[in-house]
Each structure stands twice: as C-alpha cells, then as structure tokens.
Scaffold this motif. Structure first.
Motif, PDB file in Angstrom:
ATOM      1  N   ARG A 135       0.834  -1.211   0.000  1.00  8.18           N
ATOM      2  CA  ARG A 135       0.000   0.000   0.000  1.00  8.18           C
ATOM      3  C   ARG A 135       0.864   1.254   0.000  1.00  8.18           C
ATOM      4  N   SER A 139       0.688   4.132  -2.872  1.00 10.60           N
ATOM      5  CA  SER A 139       0.352   5.534  -2.581  1.00 10.60           C
ATOM      6  C   SER A 139       1.524   6.492  -2.782  1.00 10.60           C
ATOM      7  N   THR A 149      -4.972   9.316  -8.238  1.00  8.97           N
ATOM      8  CA  THR A 149      -5.061   9.520  -6.796  1.00  8.97           C
ATOM      9  C   THR A 149      -4.753   8.207  -6.083  1.00  8.97           C
ATOM     10  N   ASP A 151      -6.239   6.946  -3.506  1.00  6.56           N
ATOM     11  CA  ASP A 151      -7.471   6.218  -3.190  1.00  6.56           C
ATOM     12  C   ASP A 151      -7.977   5.419  -4.392  1.00  6.56           C
ATOM     13  N   ARG A 155      -8.067   1.339  -4.503  1.00  5.22           N
ATOM     14  CA  ARG A 155      -9.352   0.678  -4.746  1.00  5.22           C
ATOM     15  C   ARG A 155      -9.251  -0.237  -5.975  1.00  5.22           C
TER      16      ARG A 155
END
Length: 180
Positions: A135, A139, A149, A151, A155
């Motif tokens: 993760r 990010s 982005t 997020d 996702r």
C-alpha cells in the motif's frame, strides 16, 4: 578446469545510467508514448538502489529528492529482491503488449494509466508479503507516477486481487477471481 579461481578475474561494472536505460527502452518499444516510457523509468528511479547516475554531465545534474541514494533501504523491506533493469524492461514489454495507444500521440487516458498502474504494482510490489508495504508503494510511488489519486489506485488494485471460492451447489466447481 574452468572453475579454477585463478582463471577468472573479478571486474566491477557500473550500472547503466538512467539516460542510457531510457534510450534502450525507447529503442525496444518505439510505439509507446514518451510519457509512458518516462513514467516507467520514473518508477525505477524512485526505488532503484543500484547507485546508477543520470548519465548527464556532472555540471548539469540536479538533485532529485525522489531518487534514493545507495544508503537508503528497500521500500519493500528487508529480504526482498531489489528492483533492477530486468523489471524496467519487463514492465515496458507488458504495457506494450497489453495496451493499445494512439499512434503518434503522447496522450493517455485514465483507463490506460490504471492498467499501467496495475502492471507496475503487479511487477514491483505483489511479491512483497507485507500488505502495508504494498500500500505504501502504491500511494507513494505508483499512483503519483501514473497521475492517479492514491485512493483510486488502492481501490482498483485491491478489487483486482483474485479470491478463491467454492460453489456450494456444485461441489466440483472452484472459482478463482473471475475464472471458473
């Protein structure tokens, strides 16, 4: 006889500079938009620990805070394999073979960038056993590189992970992701 140590000489070879690596990538895949080749190289720059230089004249070099130095640790943690030129070439190959880009255009759609992100994460991070490190890679490295982005990237990646399930009605069927 060939394995005799006195017949071999240890020679240090400097890693290929990023500028030359970019040229190799462009020659291998001239149909890819330059922005894609740049983004793939940018991913490698952000996580490469080889100490390779930019290949530019020393007076023209500009410090880049996103490029790690050889003293920094691997983003994926101790014991994982450090990314190399192999992954750079492999990512270019995957993107070139799986995504169709408009010839002569440097424009890429968000969907194309999402697929590039998925290939990047699959190649560089999915072998890492730590979900937190994956993760972090998504990010901090992959999402910004592909202009997405964090997020949306997280996702998309987490929805793509295959799940194994049994069909309770027909016990002879097993589903892995969307494959049956």
């Amino acid at each position: 006889r060939i394995l005799n140590a006195s017949l071999w000489r240890k020679v240090h070879v400097d890693p290929l500079p990023f500028s030359e690596l970019y040229e190799v990538g462009r020659k291998l895949h001239p149909s890819l938009p330059c922005s894609i080749s740049n983004a793939v190289l940018d991913v490698l720059k952000k996580i490469d620990l080889s100490g390779r230089g930019s290949g530019l004249d020393e007076s023209l070099q500009v410090e880049d805070a996103t490029v790690p130095t050889t003293g920094q640790s691997n983003i994926f943690g101790h014991g994982t394999r450090c990314p190399s030129v192999r992954e750079f070439i492999k990512l270019l190959n995957r993107i070139s073979s799986s995504i169709r880009f408009e010839p002569g255009s440097d424009y890429t759609t968000e969907n194309q960038r999402l697929i590039c992100l998925a290939e990047t994460v699959d190649l560089f991070a999915m072998s890492c056993p730590s979900i937190e490190r994956r993760r972090e890679f998504i990010s901090q490295v992959a999402a910004p590189t592909w202009a997405l982005t964090a997020d949306a990237a997280m996702r998309y990646i987490e929805e793509r992970i295959p799940v194994i399930s049994h069909d309770m009605v027909n016990l002879h069927t097993v589903e892995v992701g969307r494959a049956r």
